[in-house]
Write a protein that holds these residues in place. Structure first.
Motif, PDB file in Angstrom:
ATOM      1  N   SER A 111       0.759  -1.119   0.074  1.00 45.86           N
ATOM      2  CA  SER A 111       0.038  -0.003   0.014  1.00 45.86           C
ATOM      3  C   SER A 111       0.933   1.259   0.004  1.00 45.86           C
ATOM      4  O   SER A 111       1.871   1.157   0.702  1.00 45.86           O
ATOM      5  CB  SER A 111      -0.965  -0.044   1.335  1.00 45.86           C
ATOM      6  OG  SER A 111      -1.779   0.794   1.225  1.00 45.86           O
ATOM      7  N   GLY A 112       0.437   2.192  -0.778  1.00 46.90           N
ATOM      8  CA  GLY A 112       1.336   3.327  -0.917  1.00 46.90           C
ATOM      9  C   GLY A 112       1.737   3.424  -2.372  1.00 46.90           C
ATOM     10  O   GLY A 112       2.037   2.508  -2.930  1.00 46.90           O
ATOM     11  N   SER A 113       2.257   4.672  -2.855  1.00 47.02           N
ATOM     12  CA  SER A 113       2.490   4.972  -4.022  1.00 47.02           C
ATOM     13  C   SER A 113       3.664   5.362  -4.581  1.00 47.02           C
ATOM     14  O   SER A 113       4.459   5.065  -3.701  1.00 47.02           O
ATOM     15  CB  SER A 113       1.217   5.860  -4.765  1.00 47.02           C
ATOM     16  OG  SER A 113       1.235   5.984  -6.013  1.00 47.02           O
ATOM     17  N   LYS A 168      -4.705  -6.293  -0.212  1.00 46.93           N
ATOM     18  CA  LYS A 168      -4.530  -5.198  -1.137  1.00 46.93           C
ATOM     19  C   LYS A 168      -5.546  -4.935  -1.973  1.00 46.93           C
ATOM     20  O   LYS A 168      -5.948  -3.919  -2.244  1.00 46.93           O
ATOM     21  CB  LYS A 168      -3.105  -5.895  -1.807  1.00 46.93           C
ATOM     22  CG  LYS A 168      -2.807  -4.771  -2.915  1.00 46.93           C
ATOM     23  CD  LYS A 168      -2.475  -3.614  -2.474  1.00 46.93           C
ATOM     24  CE  LYS A 168      -2.007  -2.460  -3.599  1.00 46.93           C
ATOM     25  NZ  LYS A 168      -2.058  -1.025  -3.115  1.00 46.93           N
ATOM     26  N   MET A 174     -10.202   2.578  -2.069  1.00 50.99           N
ATOM     27  CA  MET A 174      -9.489   3.763  -2.641  1.00 50.99           C
ATOM     28  C   MET A 174      -9.972   3.904  -4.153  1.00 50.99           C
ATOM     29  O   MET A 174     -10.468   5.223  -4.122  1.00 50.99           O
ATOM     30  CB  MET A 174      -8.230   3.399  -2.921  1.00 50.99           C
ATOM     31  CG  MET A 174      -7.347   4.580  -3.103  1.00 50.99           C
ATOM     32  SD  MET A 174      -5.335   4.322  -3.426  1.00 50.99           S
ATOM     33  CE  MET A 174      -5.574   3.302  -4.953  1.00 50.99           C
ATOM     34  N   PHE A 202       0.176   6.397  -9.890  1.00 47.92           N
ATOM     35  CA  PHE A 202      -0.634   5.073  -9.803  1.00 47.92           C
ATOM     36  C   PHE A 202      -1.398   4.966 -11.031  1.00 47.92           C
ATOM     37  O   PHE A 202      -2.446   5.737 -11.232  1.00 47.92           O
ATOM     38  CB  PHE A 202      -1.362   4.950  -8.650  1.00 47.92           C
ATOM     39  CG  PHE A 202      -1.927   3.531  -8.616  1.00 47.92           C
ATOM     40  CD1 PHE A 202      -1.458   2.338  -9.159  1.00 47.92           C
ATOM     41  CD2 PHE A 202      -3.446   3.626  -7.999  1.00 47.92           C
ATOM     42  CE1 PHE A 202      -2.167   1.236  -9.055  1.00 47.92           C
ATOM     43  CE2 PHE A 202      -4.254   2.420  -8.028  1.00 47.92           C
ATOM     44  CZ  PHE A 202      -3.426   1.048  -8.390  1.00 47.92           C
TER      45      PHE A 202
HETATM   46  O1  LIG Z   1      -2.027   0.271  -5.600  1.00 44.36           O
HETATM   47  C1  LIG Z   1      -1.697   1.468  -5.536  1.00 44.36           C
HETATM   48  C2  LIG Z   1      -1.928   2.059  -4.181  1.00 44.36           C
HETATM   49  C3  LIG Z   1      -1.548   3.500  -4.255  1.00 44.36           C
HETATM   50  C4  LIG Z   1      -1.859   4.161  -2.852  1.00 44.36           C
HETATM   51  O2  LIG Z   1      -1.787   3.225  -1.804  1.00 44.36           O
HETATM   52  O3  LIG Z   1      -1.786   5.341  -2.938  1.00 44.36           O
END
Ligand SMILES: O=CCCC(=O)O
Ligand SMILES: NC(=O)C1=CN([C@@H]2O[C@H](COP(=O)(O)OP(=O)(O)OC[C@H]3O[C@@H](n4cnc5c(N)ncnc54)[C@H](OP(=O)(O)O)[C@@H]3O)[C@@H](O)[C@H]2O)C=CC1
Length: 291
Positions: free
Chosen positions: A121-123, A170, A177, A231
């Motif tokens: 998680s996180g871009s 995920k 999201m 993303f």
């Molecule tokens: O799979 C992508 C996730 C993007 C996000 O967590 O900001």
């Protein structure tokens, strides 16, 4: 210790750069060879094929676009499976579905290797800053061995048990999201069309109970119609599709996610798939105009 890294896209490049800067010896492979240049300048070696990388390295990490690519890099000619064996570990950090992950896990373990799925998680920015959230599942011993690398790439790692649980977690997160991004886009269009200043909407949102980093980060660029990919939208649509399939399997009704998926599909059909997923805003604007 030599670590392999397969897939130097937006995420893989940032993650591997952090590993090499932190002292890991890396051997990298990417389908498009030129994307290895920056890593080579930092001291990485190039493996000519995924199999060559696995042959050289005790641990190999993959960060690939989707299930079909994750499978082909393992199963096709010159793939991971040709060289995986006892004593070697394969860690797939791509976002895929639980079935894909299980197929890969079974193949790797049947040859004596160990397997961990570890989507994140996180871009782009969290990847660059080593601030990802790692959602691992599979072989616990491999998880423990991977912690030093995870601590460089991420701010927090979860071990979620059996293979598939990381993939599912995920997909649940990205389903939420993607739905949020659509609601946010509709809100921005509604504010604009009803005579409100969208910048003021962002300020109001940021002070209330639904303030969040995504609205804060993406809002200003969306208002400018700027969608430089952090993303890619095609990956968000893939995640909605996979999350909806998980909903089908579990008889979970998800009308909000289904509607969001339609908007991402529409955006892809308009040629926006390689832009940031916030470009779904363009679809919402278009639908407003046509009605
Ligand atoms: O799979 C992508 C996730 C993007 C996000 O967590 O900001
Ligand atoms: N970007 C983000 O914010 C996040 C992405 N993810 C997930 O991480 C994964 C990677 O994402 P991201 O880095 O953004 O994606 P990119 O599209 O930037 O990179 C995709 C990678 O997959 C490779 N690839 C694509 N097709 C093939 C193929 N047919 N054969 C071999 N390699 C191929 C690409 O190689 P080539 O360079 O040759 O095209 C590239 O290395 C995806 O599963 C995504 O959902 C997870 C969290 C956040």
């Amino acid at each position: 210790m030599e670590v392999g890294f397969l897939g130097l896209g937006i995420m893989g490049k940032a993650m591997s750069i952090n590993l090499i800067r932190s002292g890991f010896k890396l051997t990298v492979w990417n389908r498009t060879l030129s994307k290895c240049d920056e890593l080579v300048e930092l001291g990485a070696s190039i493996g000519e094929t995924p199999a060559a990388v696995v042959k050289k390295c005790k641990y190999t990490i993959a960060m690939l676009s989707d299930p079909s690519v994750a499978l082909s890099v393992v199963f096709d000619k010159d793939g991971v499976l040709e060289q995986i064996c006892h004593g070697k570990g394969y860690i797939d950090m791509s976002t895929v579905d639980a079935d894909t992950s299980s197929k890969i896990s079974e193949a790797i373990t049947s040859k004596g290797g160990s397997f961990l799925e570890a989507p994140v998680s996180g871009s782009k920015k969290p990847a660059e800053d080593g601030q990802l959230v790692i959602l691992a599942a599979g072989e616990k011993a491999l998880y423990d061995e991977a912690i030093p690398a995870f601590d460089i790439m991420g701010k927090k790692s979860f071990f979620l048990g059996q293979v598939g649980n990381g993939a599912k977690m995920k997909l649940v997160v990205n389903m939420i999201m993607g739905s949020m991004m659509n609601a946010f886009s509709e809100g921005l269009v509604l504010a604009d069309r009803s005579g409100l200043n969208p910048h003021t909407l962002l300020d109001v949102l940021d002070l209330g109970g639904i303030a969040n980093p995504m609205f804060r980060l993406k809002g200003p660029t969306m208002i400018q119609n700027s969608y430089s990919p952090a993303f890619p939208l095609k990956h968000q649509q893939k995640d909605m599709r996979l999350a909806l399939a998980l909903g089908d399997e579990n008889a979970v009704s998800m009308p909000v996610a289904a509607a969001a998926n339609e908007a991402f599909k529409k955006a892809r059909s308009l040629g926006l798939g390689d832009l940031d997923f916030s470009a779904v805003y363009e679809t919402v604007k278009t639908l407003e105009h046509s009605s």
